[in-house]
Write an enzyme that holds these catalytic residues in place. Structure first.
Site, PDB file in Angstrom:
ATOM      1  N   HIS A 190      -1.622  -8.458   4.666  1.00 19.57           N
ATOM      2  CA  HIS A 190      -2.262  -9.551   3.941  1.00 19.57           C
ATOM      3  C   HIS A 190      -3.738  -9.659   4.285  1.00 19.57           C
ATOM      4  O   HIS A 190      -4.532 -10.173   3.505  1.00 19.57           O
ATOM      5  CB  HIS A 190      -1.510 -10.861   4.185  1.00 19.57           C
ATOM      6  CG  HIS A 190      -0.223 -10.887   3.427  1.00 19.57           C
ATOM      7  ND1 HIS A 190       0.970 -10.531   3.991  1.00 19.57           N
ATOM      8  CD2 HIS A 190       0.025 -11.159   2.125  1.00 19.57           C
ATOM      9  CE1 HIS A 190       1.914 -10.602   3.066  1.00 19.57           C
ATOM     10  NE2 HIS A 190       1.374 -10.982   1.935  1.00 19.57           N
ATOM     11  N   GLU A 432      10.938  -8.112  -5.066  1.00 17.91           N
ATOM     12  CA  GLU A 432      10.193  -7.425  -4.000  1.00 17.91           C
ATOM     13  C   GLU A 432      11.111  -7.000  -2.855  1.00 17.91           C
ATOM     14  O   GLU A 432      10.654  -6.496  -1.835  1.00 17.91           O
ATOM     15  CB  GLU A 432       9.046  -8.296  -3.490  1.00 17.91           C
ATOM     16  CG  GLU A 432       9.433  -9.682  -3.028  1.00 17.91           C
ATOM     17  CD  GLU A 432       8.225 -10.496  -2.545  1.00 17.91           C
ATOM     18  OE1 GLU A 432       7.153  -9.931  -2.317  1.00 17.91           O
ATOM     19  OE2 GLU A 432       8.388 -11.722  -2.381  1.00 17.91           O
ATOM     20  N   ASP A 456       5.849  -5.487  -0.968  1.00 18.69           N
ATOM     21  CA  ASP A 456       7.050  -5.622  -0.148  1.00 18.69           C
ATOM     22  C   ASP A 456       8.132  -4.660  -0.603  1.00 18.69           C
ATOM     23  O   ASP A 456       8.875  -4.127   0.219  1.00 18.69           O
ATOM     24  CB  ASP A 456       7.560  -7.066  -0.204  1.00 18.69           C
ATOM     25  CG  ASP A 456       6.823  -7.941   0.799  1.00 18.69           C
ATOM     26  OD1 ASP A 456       6.624  -7.481   1.938  1.00 18.69           O
ATOM     27  OD2 ASP A 456       6.435  -9.058   0.443  1.00 18.69           O
ATOM     28  N   CYS A 503       2.666  -7.528  -9.688  1.00 17.37           N
ATOM     29  CA  CYS A 503       1.570  -8.226  -9.015  1.00 17.37           C
ATOM     30  C   CYS A 503       1.260  -7.616  -7.646  1.00 17.37           C
ATOM     31  O   CYS A 503       0.447  -8.153  -6.905  1.00 17.37           O
ATOM     32  CB  CYS A 503       1.874  -9.713  -8.881  1.00 17.37           C
ATOM     33  SG  CYS A 503       3.358 -10.056  -7.938  1.00 17.37           S
TER      34      CYS A 503
HETATM   35  C1  PEP Z   1       4.094  -8.076  -2.983  1.00 18.74           C
HETATM   36  O1  PEP Z   1       4.890  -8.080  -2.044  1.00 18.74           O
HETATM   37  O2  PEP Z   1       3.887  -7.081  -3.700  1.00 18.74           O
HETATM   38  C2  PEP Z   1       3.343  -9.288  -3.321  1.00 18.74           C
HETATM   39  C3  PEP Z   1       2.602  -9.348  -4.404  1.00 18.74           C
HETATM   40  O3  PEP Z   1       3.391 -10.328  -2.446  1.00 18.74           O
HETATM   41  P1  PEP Z   1       2.614 -10.349  -1.048  1.00 18.74           P
HETATM   42  O4  PEP Z   1       1.656  -9.186  -1.041  1.00 18.74           O
HETATM   43  O5  PEP Z   1       1.915 -11.647  -0.951  1.00 18.74           O
HETATM   44  O6  PEP Z   1       3.707 -10.196  -0.053  1.00 18.74           O
HETATM   45 MG    MG Z   2       5.488  -9.942  -1.136  1.00 19.27          MG
END
Ligand code: PEP
Ligand code: MG
Length: 579
Positions: A190, A432, A456, A503
């Site tokens: 993140h 995910e 994820d 996403c």
């Molecule tokens: C993902 O896991 O692809 C996602 C968009 O969520 P995050 O990156 O916040 O875990």
């Molecule tokens: Mg995620």
């Protein structure tokens, strides 16, 4: 000149002065002192040494009392080092003869010592840790502050650190932090995602290099290729200055697309939305011509304050985003705390394996009051514009149904209080976790839309920690196993007539955009800084071209081969794309 290779996680190139944070987070400045201030600075150095000695002696005495003299001996070793005439003279001479600041002199001398120890085998290498410990204590005395000051920069820097948390990066002011490098960290962390959001070039996972650099030295950050270059020679500096100028021209060209739609060369409209972590990024997305916010990672609201946000604080943040988007869709994801985003809800027994533990929706269902507070604010914000709720990290149908029940309850309460939404708030889930992707046929009918979180999904499919550089070569969203899960999810969503979006970060990777379109996606949600580039790619390719690429990629048995193939294809289809 020295070069270190890491993992490029947020593109860009920068050249500038290093701000070095040691592995305790202390800033190592390079500062020369005025000729007439030397005596005063030497005195300050001696005072700091004296204070540090006293502090160590106090710690030793306390430990001696609690645990016995055997343990106190560790501090004796530190004291001895701080009484070492040669070492202290060396530091003092740098201040007297070369007019270095005491901070810089301390860090320079101790780093050199630490480096020598680090290169020795076995237990000697551990001595380096002791030296860092002494350095940290001395610097704390000299500086009297810690990494909080990163929020108060007044000149441009490149931050070089052992590690940075997502919320530390979220606190960076892009006007001053022109890039950062961390010794640890992986491609999907993140920390990397926040860097993309703020459009700060970043390289992570270089391995140890901080002992080779001091604050104030010139550094080049090549976050397109993953290099950090210390003390560059003239030819390298010129080469990079040219690249920076080229990049600036390219960005100006991309700006011309801001008012254009994402539409393929054969006329198919692609819905292109932005991913945000902070409310102020929404405005940025709108300026880039995004069709909405496809993922608002609300957990950063929790990470930036010592207590959980109130309903009103949630509401204000959501209202800001909805208003900035002027009638476009805003998908608000309920908090995805836990794993690398911790605060407020400590679950110590969970820490052995936090990515597989009480994270995200699991935490929300355990702490329903906190969950309800957030849901109330989201539902209230739906009165201001087209808001959708997105549940993260769903692993079973039971969890999804529980979350929907909590939401229905919140809506009912609000309706009774006359604050219900004008229309039902659409509910979506993130796909995910592999279980959800495998059972997409069962999950999809239960929601209004799905959003595939490839970050994820990749991590859990391949059992490769997205934040660990050691397994970064395994962490590949183009792996055939991930592609099959993607394909299944998209097919099931299409079969049930439900909108499906990606996403995860793949959507921001030029070479993956053609693959995703070819797999049937018509909605993408990407980092704000990638919107223009993804739009450009959409406008340069036709769907049959993308379908052909996807078909071939699906026939491959190795993720690395797929990646190389995609890079070749994107170069052919759009030679100017920066990859
Ligand atoms: C993902 O896991 O692809 C996602 C968009 O969520 P995050 O990156 O916040 O875990
Ligand atoms: Mg995620």
């Amino acid at each position: 000149m020295e070069k270190f290779q890491g993992i490029a996680v947020s593109p860009g190139v920068a050249l500038g002065e290093a701000l070095v944070l040691d592995n305790q987070g202390f800033r190592i400045p390079r500062r020369f002192v005025q000729h007439d201030a030397v005596e005063q600075e030497v005195q300050r150095l001696h005072q700091a040494i004296q204070a540090t000695r006293q502090q160590i002696a106090r710690n030793r005495d306390a430990i001696n009392q609690q645990l016995g003299p055997h343990y106190g001996a560790i501090f004796d070793a530190h004291l001895q080092m701080l009484q070492d005439e040669k070492l202290l003279r060396e530091i003092e001479q740098l201040v007297r003869r070369r007019h270095f600041s005491p901070e810089y002199a301390v860090s320079r001398v101790l780093r050199r010592y630490a480096r020598v120890f680090e290169q020795l085998p076995g237990p000697f290498a551990e001595k380096a840790t002791d030296i860092f410990d002494i350095q940290r204590r001395l610097l704390r005395e000299l500086l009297g502050r810690d990494r909080q000051e990163l929020g108060h920069l007044t000149s441009p820097v490149l931050v070089l650190a052992h590690s940075l948390t997502p919320s530390e990066v979220a606190g960076f002011d892009p006007q001053y932090v022109k890039g950062f490098v961390t010794e640890v960290g992986g491609p999907g962390s993140h920390t990397a995602i926040v860097a993309q959001g703020l459009e700060i070039p970043a390289v992570v996972g270089t391995g140890p290099f901080l002992t080779a650099v001091s604050g104030g030295e010139e550094v080049i950050l090549d976050a397109d290729q993953g290099w950090v270059i210390l003390d560059p020679d003239e030819a390298t500096r010129q080469e990079y200055q040219q690249r920076i100028r080229r990049r600036e021209r390219w960005l100006v060209e991309l700006r011309s697309l801001d008012q254009q739609e994402a539409r393929t060369a054969d006329g198919v409209r692609i819905e292109l939305m932005g991913n945000i972590e902070l409310p102020q990024e929404a405005e940025h997305c709108r300026r880039r011509g995004a069709d909405g916010i496809g993922l608002y990672r609300t957990e950063f609201l929790y990470l930036q304050s010592p207590t959980p946000p109130s309903e009103e604080e949630h509401y204000q943040a959501y209202a800001q985003v909805v208003q900035a988007m002027q009638g476009r869709v805003v998908v608000i994801r309920t908090f995805d705390l836990g794993a690398d985003k911790l605060r407020h809800l400590p679950e110590p027994e969970e820490q052995a394996n936090p990515f597989l533990g009480l994270r995200s929706l699991r935490l929300a269902l355990r702490h329903t009051e906190m969950f309800r507070t957030q849901l109330r604010a989201i539902v209230r914000a739906a009165a201001l514009g087209p808001v959708r709720v997105l549940f993260p990290f769903v692993s079973t149908l039971r969890e999804l149904r529980q979350a929907k029940t909590v939401l229905a309850d919140v809506v009912e309460d609000l309706q009774e209080q006359g604050q219900g939404p004008p229309e039902p708030v659409p509910v979506g889930m993130m796909i995910e976790i592999p279980s959800a992707a495998i059972l997409a046929d069962l999950f999809v009918p239960e929601v209004d839309f799905v959003s595939i979180g490839t970050n994820d999904l990749t991590q859990y499919t391949l059992a490769a920690d997205r934040g660990n550089r050691e397994v970064s070569s395994l962490y590949n969203p183009c792996d055939p196993a991930v592609l099959r899960l993607l394909k299944n999810t998209i097919e099931q969503a299409d079969r049930h007539g439900k909108p499906v979006n990606v996403c995860g970060q793949v959507g921001s990777m030029p070479e993956c955009v053609i693959l995703l379109l070819g797999l049937g996606l018509r909605r993408l949600s990407v980092a704000p800084g990638a919107i223009a580039q993804v739009k450009r790619i959409c406008r340069r390719v036709t769907l049959p071209q993308c379908q052909q690429v996807a078909q071939r990629a699906l026939g491959m048995d190795d993720g690395r081969t797929v990646q190389l193939f995609l890079r070749q294809e994107i170069k052919q289809l759009d030679g100017e794309t920066l990859v």
